[in-house]
Write an enzyme that holds these catalytic residues in place. Structure first.
Site, short mmCIF file in Angstrom:
data_model
loop_
_atom_site.label_atom_id
_atom_site.label_comp_id
_atom_site.label_asym_id
_atom_site.label_seq_id
_atom_site.Cartn_x
_atom_site.Cartn_y
_atom_site.Cartn_z
N PHE A 110 -17.73 8.83 0.51
CA PHE A 110 -16.84 8.86 -0.41
C PHE A 110 -16.95 10.35 -1.33
O PHE A 110 -17.79 10.80 -1.00
CB PHE A 110 -17.19 7.81 -1.78
CG PHE A 110 -16.63 6.37 -1.34
CD1 PHE A 110 -15.65 5.86 -1.90
CD2 PHE A 110 -17.45 5.72 -0.57
CE1 PHE A 110 -15.10 4.54 -1.76
CE2 PHE A 110 -16.98 4.14 -0.16
CZ PHE A 110 -15.77 3.85 -0.84
N ARG A 136 0.91 -1.36 -0.05
CA ARG A 136 0.20 -0.14 0.01
C ARG A 136 0.85 1.21 0.13
O ARG A 136 0.54 2.17 -0.49
CB ARG A 136 -0.93 -0.11 1.12
CG ARG A 136 -2.08 1.13 1.42
CD ARG A 136 -3.10 0.96 2.36
NE ARG A 136 -3.62 1.92 2.95
CZ ARG A 136 -4.80 2.39 2.25
NH1 ARG A 136 -5.62 1.56 1.29
NH2 ARG A 136 -5.19 3.45 2.64
N ILE A 158 -7.20 7.80 -1.41
CA ILE A 158 -7.06 6.49 -1.33
C ILE A 158 -8.14 5.96 -0.33
O ILE A 158 -7.92 6.40 1.01
CB ILE A 158 -5.77 5.97 -1.30
CG1 ILE A 158 -5.56 4.45 -1.09
CG2 ILE A 158 -5.07 6.39 -0.01
CD1 ILE A 158 -4.22 3.72 -1.45
N SER A 159 -9.17 5.05 -0.31
CA SER A 159 -9.94 4.35 0.72
C SER A 159 -9.15 3.77 1.82
O SER A 159 -8.15 3.25 1.56
CB SER A 159 -10.89 3.54 -0.05
OG SER A 159 -11.82 4.34 -0.88
N GLN A 160 -9.79 3.72 2.94
CA GLN A 160 -9.20 3.01 4.09
C GLN A 160 -9.21 1.50 3.44
O GLN A 160 -9.90 0.98 3.03
CB GLN A 160 -9.97 3.12 5.18
CG GLN A 160 -11.25 2.42 5.43
CD GLN A 160 -12.06 2.89 6.72
OE1 GLN A 160 -12.91 3.77 6.75
NE2 GLN A 160 -11.53 2.13 7.78
#
Length: 205
Positions: free
Chosen positions: A195, A25, A51-53
């Site tokens: 989001f 990541r 960037i999403s969790q």
């Protein structure tokens, strides 16, 4: 991350857990954020995007119910992290990013990390990628005011579309739309998420 953020919250798919453990990541976040790469939260990646969790990426990927070897459409490439996770399971990943600089950066990162089964293009993600339909799975990393009809109809029968949908920019419900037949779709709600808005012809203006 895999043990405490994913397994502990109920993510159980061996394919998803293996993929999440495989993708580095830190390669998909800005250098200034690399120390925070595995934190339990979203991170800025530039151009007003995030960037999403890790948990959300895993949850959405698991919701696709992939078995391996599928063709998947990824809307909202961002840094390319979710596309990389998908590429560990699917045989082909087609990813659409609206922001040119992010599309270019993601392409370079994915190539440098060896993900040669991902193709990224810059365009309106709400319209999907008709040339490569039908898709066994479609995943959307931005919140839409309604489910884009273009994406629904690019699903293969039996395929799933996972997308945040809501009437507000800031809060959505994570939905899974399964194409049951040529004309029938089933919808399931996985709960509240947050989001960035999905911009485009069939999204927010």
């Amino acid at each position: 991350m895999v043990e405490y953020q994913l397994v502990a919250r109920g993510v159980g798919s061996p394919l998803v857990l293996e993929a999440m453990g495989r993708v580095a990541r830190e390669k998909f976040v800005p250098k200034s954020m690399q120390d925070c790469a595995y934190d339990d939260g979203p991170l800025p990646i530039g151009a007003g995007q995030t960037i999403s969790q890790p948990y959300i990426v895993a949850l959405m990927t698991e919701a696709l119910e992939l078995q391996g070897g599928e063709k998947v459409l990824d809307i909202g490439t961002g840094s390319g992290y979710a596309a990389a996770v998908l590429a560990c399971i699917a045989s082909e990943v087609f990813s659409v990013e609206r922001v040119p600089e992010l599309a270019e950066r993601a392409t370079r990162t994915l190539a440098s990390e060896g993900f040669d089964n991902v193709v990224v293009r810059c365009g309106d993600g709400t319209l999907g990628w008709p040339e490569h339909q039908p898709f066994d799975g479609i995943i959307v990393a931005a919140g839409a005011p309604a489910v884009p009809e273009a994406l629904k109809h690019q699903l293969a029968v039996g395929g799933c579309l996972v997308i945040p949908v809501g009437s507000e920019h800031s809060v959505q419900s994570l939905l899974r739309i399964t194409r049951v037949s040529e004309s029938e779709f089933r919808t399931e709600d996985f709960g509240a998420v947050r989001f960035v808005p999905l911009l485009g012809e069939q999204g927010w203006s």
